[in-house]
Structure formats: structure tokens, C-alpha cells
Design an enzyme around this catalytic site. Structure first.
Site, PDB file in Angstrom:
ATOM      1  N   GLU A  57      31.502  38.288  40.908  1.00  0.00           N
ATOM      2  CA  GLU A  57      31.199  38.001  39.497  1.00  0.00           C
ATOM      3  C   GLU A  57      29.704  37.952  39.200  1.00  0.00           C
ATOM      4  O   GLU A  57      29.181  36.965  38.676  1.00  0.00           O
ATOM      5  CB  GLU A  57      31.860  36.690  39.066  1.00  0.00           C
ATOM      6  CG  GLU A  57      33.368  36.776  39.026  1.00  0.00           C
ATOM      7  CD  GLU A  57      34.019  35.566  38.377  1.00  0.00           C
ATOM      8  OE1 GLU A  57      33.313  34.559  38.150  1.00  0.00           O
ATOM      9  OE2 GLU A  57      35.220  35.623  38.104  1.00  0.00           O
TER      10      GLU A  57
ATOM     11  N   GLU B 194      40.640  38.369  41.740  1.00  0.00           N
ATOM     12  CA  GLU B 194      40.767  36.935  41.432  1.00  0.00           C
ATOM     13  C   GLU B 194      41.689  36.824  40.239  1.00  0.00           C
ATOM     14  O   GLU B 194      41.436  37.433  39.191  1.00  0.00           O
ATOM     15  CB  GLU B 194      39.399  36.318  41.145  1.00  0.00           C
ATOM     16  CG  GLU B 194      39.411  34.804  41.041  1.00  0.00           C
ATOM     17  CD  GLU B 194      37.991  34.242  40.971  1.00  0.00           C
ATOM     18  OE1 GLU B 194      37.142  34.674  41.797  1.00  0.00           O
ATOM     19  OE2 GLU B 194      37.716  33.400  40.105  1.00  0.00           O
TER      20      GLU B 194
END
Length: 925
Positions: free
Chosen positions: A561, A634
Site C-alpha cells: 500500500e 488484502e
């Protein structure tokens, strides 16, 4: 590389050499008999010596080369230390203070513990530093702008990009490192007699007291520096050998000294490191190893702990030896349509000659199966290795009738390499490996050994109740077993390099691994800012060379991320990381976890597309990039509290029904169904398998850990555990929720849920059927049932046949404790543990799901209570204790062995309840 598991446990301070042979390499666990001192809390929460003022600024970017002429105008306000002056506002602010005119400070550095987010620093109008990085400590050299007579006015322009902001840490003078004298604690003569003894792995931050003023994101535990010292002797026979110390993990910013001489500084908290001590050690006499640790600077946004939290090893080898982490085993299996499969095994290794003379060496390779039978052999033609040089060796062995490594049968082979100097064996190493093939297909998903496998994974941080990040090897294995019990087959290392022993457990038990690097590029910040370099990449390279022989590892993840993910700059950094990885291992695809920017930046470089959350993006991305394999890197992020069935913001609890999620996430059902139904999706990794300290969501204090886990922080299953068990497992399953203790709600409707993988489920209350319903695939069943005490039963049917039953009963008052564990034999090595679970039950043995009795633990024999927990995300009871309140009927103690063998008796007692005992044994290896 996985070292041989013929570990010599150093139970005494003195290392013995009775069995040391010329070709025998010693790897001695150096975990015992450390002295430890935690620095005073005042060092972590020091008072600012400067009086600060601030005002808002109208700047549009952080590129001011000179102070504005009107800098002193405007509404300047006094501020308290570490104040959040932005309060969620994005933009800029000016800060100023007077540094005084003490001439001693001219040659010092001005150390900023934390500025949120970015800053330009001016002294007497001169720009000295431009710093990017959220809460990243930095130093400023003052000499170029210092005024000897004063005043020395310091001015900062601070940019806030999100959330709170300002000068969020202390600011103080520091002596530059080259001028710093050796600390007293690092000197051999220092008296550490008042320091306490500790055994590694050790996380000292978890020993603290929860504090609402501490960083909630990191678990509300104050963080301070600390010291470790170990005194030991080395035999005279080690002189003339290669001797080095391995540190598997220190969080963080460690400096190591041996006998008062500095060995080095390692800032990273997740990567292992080593120091050669051959030239500094005192052979035949006493040595002192000293380690300073400072975890105040963070690398992530979750609980990160502090201390020497993984193993330390003493290594002794011949001067001519296989270099650590240079053995690489690659296998190419051939899946015959008829007959047993066979494989070509290619072996790379490097041999160091650290002597002053050339050495004529060869390497003999032998492969053994799990029974110790030799199944392959190869020898390399001798070559001359010059003095102080390294030579590479390449060998190939054909193995017939192989047993592949799989999830169901994780078969491991052992490679033994023997280094021959002429006709003399001078070194020997052992490496475990597995033979398997992997393939990621953009249309059909992931294949292991030619068979389709959907990735049913979980993301996990590395802390556990009772021990924090200092997790013993046995507990690492226990956690993998709990995930496999749920039906999980994949583990994402979030978001850092993990303990080697965790990957060993995945190898042994059959668990696929997404191995993840901490940082994008060469930075130690939580997120990588623009302009970050990528010429070193030493942390990434360390991960690859250490882990590449693990058959469980199926992909390399470069980062998580990152804000640069979708940008050309992010793609450029990623390309450099991919190149560095491929130079060390070409056998696995390279990927990362992206939460935006799919189709740009990193996507154009990586081999697999990881998508965080956003199931709605799957089809569109697959259409635009049909040749790119995809997976959910995720997913979900359901929040829930074990045994709680309504949201309670005051106590910090979230309902265990699968209905609560953050804005970016999905419930278990919303997240898993698209992964399961779309054949082009390889599968996914749920956030998270276990709860972890820090990052509480959706509440802050009093919560001190997350609610994301499918299991709580002790490893007790939440209700969602059984949703995944139903749809990930391969056995008939059924599970009812909630519990059936609702005194005072008689006649009121209770939402009853049922998870199952059957065709249909019938619900009965006190023997009366409430009807049968078909089970929606990847969903759940739901009834509204007026509460009546008694028994609620769910019966699962396939094709009309009863295949599974679950029941919840109304419990009476707490009457007794019930104790259980999955392991009754411990290894007498000073650090092995077993998880002891306690249930509060009524007179009929039914768990009381609302019980909160205080349970006291006692261990008789060669053992102790290492830590305790109960899964309550808002509990401020200490993890290091011998007592714990039950939370919704359950609590846990970690019982650890000493270095002595013998019988242990564990007793759990609570006022007014019948106690429970458990017999264990501690045995030498």
C-alpha cells in the site's frame, strides 16, 4: 537459507568444544543468560527544553528557499510540547523557538524525534534541512548558521498532509556519532549485577503499563530505549576459526559492542544481521557482548514492540567454509503420466577462503530423504580459491521417484554440502528443501504441482498475547496449526520479513507463503516518499537469500500500500527491486499489495497483480489486463469481538456478527464470495488471521489492539472462524451463534446465525423444530428466535443425510475451571512454551459465555508462566503476570520450560470455583 537443525543449545555461559571437529560447523543458540536494563520512562517522554510558538502559513508547497520578510508578523501563539496544531487540517504552519547561545551547542546536532509530516528547517534565516517523512527522526547540523553571540532563532515550515500534525516529538541537542565516547554500558568492566536476567526471544515493551498518552496505533504502551549484556567464554580451540554472531531480529536501531569495541549499527527492526568476531574475541577467556536498542522510531503503524526479539546465534566454522545464505537449491520436477515423477536439482553455493594461502577445494553434495536415506550425490571438480577470496560452485543431481512437497504431504529433503580442502573435509552444512512446481494462470488461477489450488490466506502481524513480538518457536508453529485448522492454506507476512522458524513451520506443516519486504526502496519510513533512492536494497536482498530455499514461499512481495504504487516513480523503484530479486532467485513471481493505482506504475512491472479490497475492480482489471494473474492481496477487514453480539463504543467492543467493517473493507461473505466464484482470481489473504496489538478499529482508547482477527490475540476463534472453516475446509461443518445466555430477555427475539457448507440446516429449540432452510453458497442462514433458556441445535444435511450438528446451551452459574493444551511435552531449552487454555464452566461442564472470573496460575516444577491473555481488546491487565480475568468465559496462559528436565504441574484457580490442574513434562532433546 535454512541452517541445519542440529542446534547446540547453550545452556551455560561457557561454550564447550569437546566435540568440535575440523569439518563440523557449530551453530550455538545464544539466547540464555542475558542481562537486561530498561531505560527510565523519562527518556521516552522527556520534557521539551525549548518554548515554541506557531502560526498558520499560506504556502502552497515545501520549497521555501528563504524566510519571508514578514515572518514575524501574523498571529503567533504559544504552544505546549508535541501539540497537534493542525487538528486534521491539511496545509502548512510556521514554528519558531530560540536555541540560546551556549558555544558548546555549535558543534552538536539538533535532533528532531518526530515532525508530522514534512519540514524545512531554518537557523538565523539560513535553510539547513528539508526533510520528508511522517514521524521520522532526523538531525540538523547547526555549525554553518550558528551565531556565537546569539540569538540563534530556529524556524520551521511544517507541511501536514493528513490527520494531525506539528512538531510531535522532542527536540534536543545531540553529540555527533563520531564524537560520541563508548557508553559505560558497552565496556567490559561495567557492573551489570543489578540488571535482571532475561532469556531470548524478548520483547520488553509488552512488559509495560498501558497508557492513554502513549501511541494508540502502536498499542498504547510507552516505548523507551534499553540495554542487553551477555558475558561468555570461548574455548581456546576456536582461535584460528571463523567466528561470527547472528542476530535474527532486534527491534530496533541496535548498536552492538564486543569487549568494548563497536561491531556495528543496524537500524532495521525486521531483518537479520551478523558480525564477524574472529579478530575481536578473547579465546580462552571472558567476553562481553553489549547491545543497545532504541525502538522509539517506528517502521510501521501497528504494535512493533522492542528488544532482541528473535534468536541470537554463535557460529564457528573452518577458515574455509560455505558462506552463509549462499546455498540455493532449485528443483525442476517432471510429472510423468506413467510412473513416479523425477526431478532435476540444481545447487549453487559459495565457499570463502579466509586464510592467507590459496586452497584447493571441492564440494560434495548429498541429498537425503526424511528417513535419512541418501537418494542423490554429486561432486564438483576441485578448484583453487585464492587467499581471502570466494569461489562459486554449481552442481546438479537427478532424483528419481520423488515425493513432491504439497499441502497435504509437505515432504522435505535435506541437502548436505561437504567442503573438501584436498582430501580433508573442512566444512559441512545442511539445507532443507522441497520439490514442487508453481504456476499462476491468468484465467484458471494458481496451480501447485499441476493441480489447481485456491489461495485461502490470512495476513498476520508478529505479536501474540503474553509475549508480544518475542514469540518462541513452538508458539509460531501453534499459530500456523490454528490457521490450518480453520482451512487456511496461505500466509501473508504482513508487512515485513518474518522469523525463519515461522517459515520452517510452514514448510513442515504445508502452508503457502507470500513473503513480504518491509519497504519500497531504500527507506525506513512507514511509507516511501517521492525521491527515495533504490541503489542499496539490502533489506530486500537479505529476505530473498535467506528465504529462497523454503518450498512454502510461492511469491515475493516488494511492498504494501505505497503512495507511489500507481506512479511512474513507483514503477521505476519497483523495477529496480525486481531486478535485484531476479538476480538472486528466478523461480518465483514478484508482486506487491496495491490499494489503488491498478493498471499503472507498479502494475506495468510486476508479475502478479495484488489488489487490496475492492472486489468491484476484479472484472474490470481482468478485462483490461487479461494476461496478468490476479489475487486479493488484502481482503475483508471485518471487525468483531469474540463473544460480543452488539456494538459497544464505551467498552470498545464490536459485534461478532459478520456485519461490521471499515469503509474500505468487506464482511467475510462480501469478500470471499467473489474470490471463490471467479476462476481467474488466485484467491486472497484476509486481514487478519489473528488480532494484534495496536491499530484499534473502529475505536481508539480504551482499545489497545485490533478487532480484525478471525481469531483473537490469544488464538481463541471468533464466530467468523467457522464461516471460513465451512467454506475453506473439506469436511461437513455447522456452527451456531450467538451463545444462548440471555437472562432478562426471555421472549425477546434473538438473531440466530448459522454457518455451514451443507445443503440445508434445520434449527431446533428445546427439541422443537423451527424449520429447515437451504444454505446459500458462501453465505449464512439466519433466524429470529424468541429467547427461552435451554438448548438451541443446528442439524446440517447433505442430500437428506445428517452430516454435522452444533448446539449452544444456556449455562448456569460458574462452578469450575477446565484446563487444556495441545502439547504436554516441552523441550527443556529455556524457551519452549505450550498454550494452556482455561474455560469457566458451570456444574454440568457447559462453558459460561459471560464469565469474567479472575484466574490465578501456578506452575510447580521446572517451568513458569511466561505470559497471559484473554482476548479482550480493551483489557489493560498486564501480559506479564500470573493471573488474568476470563473474557467471555475464556483466558490463556503460556507455560514455558526452563533448561532443566522434569515434571510440571499447572494449576488454575479462581475464588469460589473448582480449580483445574494439568500435568506436563519437560525433556531434553
Amino acid at each position: 537459507m535454512t541452517f541445519a537443525r542440529a542446534i547446540v543449545a547453550c545452556a551455560l555461559v561457557t561454550v564447550t568444544a569437546a566435540t568440535f571437529a575440523q569439518s563440523q560447523r557449530l551453530r550455538i543458540r545464544f539466547d540464555d543468560n542475558w542481562r537486561f536494563r530498561r531505560d527510565p520512562l523519562s527518556k521516552a517522554i522527556s520534557r521539551s527544553r525549548f518554548a515554541w510558538e506557531w502560526r498558520q502559513a499560506d504556502e502552497k508547497k515545501l520549497d521555501v528557499q528563504a524566510l519571508p520578510k514578514d515572518i514575524d508578523s501574523g498571529d503567533w501563539k504559544r504552544m505546549r510540547p508535541r501539540a497537534d496544531v493542525f487538528r486534521g487540517r491539511r496545509g502548512f504552519a510556521w514554528f519558531r523557538t530560540d536555541l540560546g547561545n551556549d558555544p558548546k551547542n555549535k558543534s552538536k546536532l539538533l535532533h528532531f524525534e518526530a515532525v508530522d509530516d514534512n519540514a524545512e528547517v531554518f537557523l538565523n534565516g539560513k535553510l539547513l534541512k528539508k526533510h520528508f517523512g511522517w514521524n521520522d527522526p532526523f538531525d540538523v547540523t547547526l555549525s554553518d548558521a550558528w551565531s556565537d553571540g546569539g540569538p540563534n532563532r530556529l524556524v520551521l515550515l511544517v507541511e501536514n498532509t493528513d490527520g494531525g500534525g506539528g512538531i510531535s516529538g522532542t527536540v534536543d541537542f545531540e553529540v555527533p556519532e563520531p564524537q560520541m565516547p563508548t557508553p559505560p554500558e558497552a565496556k567490559p568492566a561495567f557492573n551489570d549485577g543489578s540488571w535482571r536476567h532475561v532469556h531470548l526471544p524478548h520483547d520488553y515493551v509488552v512488559e509495560g503499563t498501558f497508557d492513554p498518552q502513549a501511541d494508540t496505533g502502536h498499542g498504547s504502551l510507552p516505548v523507551v530505549p534499553a540495554w542487553y549484556r551477555k558475558t561468555f567464554t570461548l574455548p581456546e580451540t576456536y582461535k584460528g576459526k571463523s567466528v561470527w554472531i547472528d542476530f535474527d531480529g532486534v527491534y530496533r536501531d541496535s548498536v552492538v559492542w564486543l569487549n568494548g569495541k563497536k561491531l556495528g549499527h543496524h537500524p532495521g527492526g525486521y531483518t537479520p544481521f551478523r558480525y564477524d568476531i574472529s579478530g575481536l574475541a578473547n579465546f580462552g577467556g571472558q567476553n562481553v557482548l553489549a547491545v543497545s536498542v532504541d525502538p522509539r522510531r517506528t517502521e510501521g503503524w501497528w504494535y512493533e514492540g522492542g528488544g532482541i526479539y528473535r534468536h541470537v546465534w554463535l557460529n564457528v566454522a573452518n577458515k574455509v567454509h560455505v558462506r552463509p545464505w549462499t546455498v540455493f537449491v532449485q528443483s525442476s520436477p517432471n510429472w510423468r503420466k506413467k510412473g513416479s515423477p523425477w526431478a532435476q536439482v540444481d545447487i549453487q553455493s559459495s565457499v570463502s577462503n579466509t586464510t592467507a594461502n590459496p586452497s584447493k577445494c571441492s564440494v560434495v553434495a548429498r541429498v537425503f530423504d526424511t528417513n535419512g536415506k541418501q537418494v542423490g550425490h554429486a561432486a564438483w571438480t576441485p578448484q583453487v580459491i585464492p587467499a581471502s577470496a570466494v569461489a562459486s560452485f554449481h552442481q546438479s543431481i537427478r532424483l528419481d521417484s520423488i515425493t513432491p512437497w504439497s499441502l497435504e504431504n509437505p515432504h522435505l529433503y535435506r541437502l548436505q554440502l561437504t567442503v573438501m580442502d584436498g582430501s580433508t573435509a573442512v566444512d559441512q552444512t545442511n539445507t532443507n528443501f522441497g520439490i514442487r512446481s508453481i504456476h499462476f494462470d491468468p484465467d484458471s488461477g494458481f496451480f501447485l504441482n499441476g493441480k489447481p489450488v485456491k489461495l485461502k490466506g490470512t495476513c498476520n502481524h508478529q505479536d501474540h498475547a503474553g509475549v508480544g513480538i518475542g514469540i518462541p518457536d513452538g508458539l509460531l508453529e501453534w499459530r500456523i496449526k490454528k490457521l490450518k485448522e480453520m482451512g487456511s492454506n496461505a500466509y501473508r507476512c504482513s508487512h515485513n520479513m518474518v522469523a525463519d522458524e515461522l517459515l520452517d513451520a510452514c514448510d513442515r506443516l504445508g502452508m503457502l507463503v507470500m513473503d513480504e519486504n518491509r519497504h519500497l526502496g531504500d527507506t525506513e519510513l512507514a511509507k516511501t516518499p517521492s525521491g527515495t533512492g533504490y541503489s542499496d536494497l539490502s533489506e530486500l536482498k537479505t529476505m530473498v537469500v535467506r528465504d529462497r530455499n523454503h518450498p512454502s514461499v510461492i511469491m515475493w512481495s516488494m511492498c504494501n500500500e505505497e503512495g507511489l504504487s500507481g506512479s511512474p516513480e513507483g514503477g521505476k523503484i519497483f523495477a529496480a527491486m525486481k531486478k535485484a530479486t531476479l538476480a538472486l532467485d528466478k523461480s518465483r513471481p514478484i508482486t506487491c499489495a496495491m490499494n489503488f493505482g491498478w493498471g499503472h506504475g507498479i502494475t506495468l512491472v510486476e508479475d502478479l497483480q495484488g489488489i487490496n479490497y475492492s472486489p468491484s475492480a476484479y472484472d474490470d482489471f481482468h478485462k483490461k489486463f487479461p494476461k496478468m494473474p490476479m489475487y486479493g492481496s488484502e481482503t475483508m477487514s471485518t471487525v468483531s469481538t469474540r463473544g460480543i453480539y452488539e456494538n459497544d463504543a464505551t467498552r470498545g467492543y464490536v459485534s461478532a456478527y459478520d456485519v461490521n467493517k471499515p469503509g474500505w473493507g468487506q464482511t467475510a461473505e462480501e469478500g470471499w464470495k467473489p474470490l471463490a466464484e471467479k476462476p481467474f482470481m488466485e484467491g486472497g489473504f484476509v486481514w487478519t488471521g489473528f488480532d494484534y496489538k495496536g491499530e484499534p478499529t473502529p475505536y481508539g482508547w480504551p482499545c489497545i489492539n485490533s478487532h480484525f482477527g478471525i481469531l483473537d490475540i490469544c488464538g481463541f476463534p471468533k464466530d467468523n472462524f467457522y464461516y471460513y472453516q465451512a467454506w475453506w475446509g473439506n469436511k461437513p461443518a455447522v456452527h451456531l451463534l450467538p451463545h444462548w445466555n440471555w437472562h432478562g430477555k426471555e421472549g425477546q427475539p434473538i438473531d440466530v446465525w448459522c454457518y455451514s457448507n451443507s445443503d440445508s440446516v434445520e434449527l431446533l429449540l428445546n427439541g422443537i423444530s423451527l424449520g429447515s432452510k437451504p444454505m446459500p453458497r458462501y453465505g449464512h442462514l439466519q433466524w429470529s428466535v424468541p429467547y427461552a433458556p435451554g438448548e438451541l441445535v443446528a442439524k446440517a444435511f447433505n442430500e437428506g443425510k445428517l452430516v454435522a450438528v452444533d448446539r449452544v446451551k444456556t449455562a448456569g452459574a460458574p462452578a469450575a475451571l477446565r484446563i487444556k493444551t495441545d502439547r504436554k511435552k516441552l523441550l527443556a531449552d529455556g524457551e519452549d512454551v505450550t498454550v494452556v487454555e482455561i474455560e469457566v464452566v458451570d456444574a454440568n461442564g457447559v462453558v459460561v459465555p459471560t464469565a469474567d472470573n479472575l484466574v490465578n496460575f501456578r506452575v510447580l516444577g521446572p517451568g513458569s508462566v511466561v505470559g497471559v491473555g484473554n482476548g479482550d481488546p480493551s483489557s489493560h491487565e498486564p501480559d506479564k503476570a500470573t493471573q488474568r480475568h476470563a473474557f467471555n468465559g475464556l483466558c490463556m496462559a503460556l507455560v514455558g520450560a526452563t533448561s532443566r528436565s522434569g515434571k510440571l504441574v499447572v494449576t488454575a484457580a479462581a475464588d469460589g470455583l473448582q480449580p483445574a490442574t494439568l500435568s506436563l513434562s519437560s525433556e531434553n532433546k
